[in-house]
Design an enzyme around this catalytic site. Structure first.
Site, mmCIF file in Angstrom:
data_model
loop_
_atom_site.group_PDB
_atom_site.id
_atom_site.type_symbol
_atom_site.label_atom_id
_atom_site.label_comp_id
_atom_site.label_asym_id
_atom_site.label_seq_id
_atom_site.Cartn_x
_atom_site.Cartn_y
_atom_site.Cartn_z
ATOM 1 C CE LYS A 54 -3.858 -2.336 2.240
ATOM 2 N NZ LYS A 54 -4.478 -2.767 3.501
ATOM 3 C CD GLN A 98 -3.371 -4.362 6.730
ATOM 4 O OE1 GLN A 98 -3.275 -3.407 5.963
ATOM 5 N NE2 GLN A 98 -4.121 -5.422 6.450
ATOM 6 C CG ASP A 124 -9.612 0.166 5.767
ATOM 7 O OD1 ASP A 124 -9.457 -0.228 4.595
ATOM 8 O OD2 ASP A 124 -8.896 -0.195 6.723
#
Ligand code: NAP
Length: 312
Positions: A54, A98, A124
């Site tokens: 990412k 994460q 997200d």
């Protein structure tokens, strides 16, 4: 018949190319690049790999991305303090913590952390404010994997309106938002899970079948209506040579790769489905690249919204 392969790598590249102009425009107006803060707790090798990839992709797309690495024994309050700091950091437009978080943080750690992220920076799409907006069909920031699946379908010319869509899996991060996105595009949606009776026959009704269970090669040919579009979200690491030998003939490139590395990432869809489906996303190279592309897209959206004073 052999299914058309829906190329997630190419579609992910198209999306990233489409971000160049808005990134340049934001950078011109704001005097800085859109900022993405990635938070990684602990040393799960899979998470390390995802976060590094990412970070690299964000840098390649002109974003100003950074990683905050915390040891696995970090108390949850310390993580919440970091999230609070990032919420107040003017240069940070998007925050991604994460998952999974280390088990020592407690069973509700992910929910507490996702709830603590400013919804305007929630790239997200997991914050309840953004999930609520998704239910109402007016969210700017939507979970990356399911919105990536929609991009694959739409950019491949697969008709969603009026289609019968079956989603196997009802998680908050994939199955539920997937079903809502399909519903908002006028599919007739069925959501299946571990208690669904006669799953194969329900799945066989689908024009669009999304497999998001995390059970390698679970979706076999008897789940698939001939000609259906099959989206394979599953990514499970497999290191059992016997299983792999049952899925791929000797000489198959995936079996060769397994023999070289001793493991592979397997989707939820059995390789035999390729002979029945009309179109299929491969694993790897299907949904995965879209998840990262949509994260970058969400970051640019969040940055633009903040610049234009569109709060949440
Ligand atoms: P999850 O939270 O474990 O949810 C799995 C879902 O599948 C649950 O709703 C579960 O039903 C259902 N399920 C499990 N076994 C089943 C069975 N035998 N029959 C019917 N339904 C069954 O997983 P997730 O986070 O949604 O992820 C799903 C998969 O997608 C995983 O392989 C994950 O690694 C992958 N993934 C990939 C990406 C990507 O970028 N490619 C991104 C995210 C996730 P219950 O609710 O009844 O337990």
């Amino acid at each position: 018949m052999s299914a058309i392969r829906l190329d997630g790598i190419a579609i992910g590249q198209q999306i990233r190319a489409g971000l160049r102009a808005p990134v340049a425009e934001f950078t011109r107006q704001a005097g800085r690049a859109p900022g993405l803060s990635l938070v990684l707790v602990g040393d799960d090798p899979g998470s390390h790999l995802y976060v590094s990839s990412k970070l690299r992709s964000a840098g390649d797309s002109g974003l100003d991305a950074e990683i905050h690495r915390l040891p696995g024994d970090t108390p949850i309050d310390e993580l919440l303090r970091l999230v609070d700091r990032l919420n107040r950091d003017e240069r940070c437009d998007g925050i991604l913590v994460q998952s999974p978080l280390p088990t020592q943080m407690g069973a509700d750690a992910e929910r507490r952390v996702f709830d603590a992220i400013d919804p305007a920076k929630d790239v997200d799409g997991f914050h309840p404010t953004n999930v609520g907006k998704l239910v109402q069909g007016r969210a700017d920031l939507v979970a990356c994997t399911p919105s990536g699946v929609i991009e694959i379908l739409e950019r491949s010319g697969i008709r969603i309106a009026g289609a019968s869509a079956v989603v196997i899996g009802r998680s908050d991060i994939v199955g539920k938002p997937m079903a809502l996105l399909l519903l908002h595009r006028h599919a007739t949606v069925t959501i299946c899970h571990s208690r669904t009776r006669d799953l194969a026959s329900v799945a066989r009704e689908a024009d669009i079948l999304v497999a998001a269970l995390g059970r390698p090669a679970f979706v076999t040919t008897d789940f698939v209506k001939p000609g259906a579009t099959v989206i394979d979200v599953g990514t499970t690491p497999v290191s059992d040579a016997e299983l792999v030998a049952g899925w791929f003939e000797p000489g198959h490139k995936r079996r060769d790769a397994f023999e070289r590395r001793g493991s592979l990432v397997m989707g939820d869809v059995h390789p035999g489905v390729e002979a029945v489906a009309g179109a299929l996303t491969p694993v790897p190279g299907g949904v995965g690249p879209l998840t990262i592309a949509m994260l970058l897209k969400n970051t640019v959206t969040a940055a633009m919204n903040r610049l234009n004073g569109i709060g949440l």
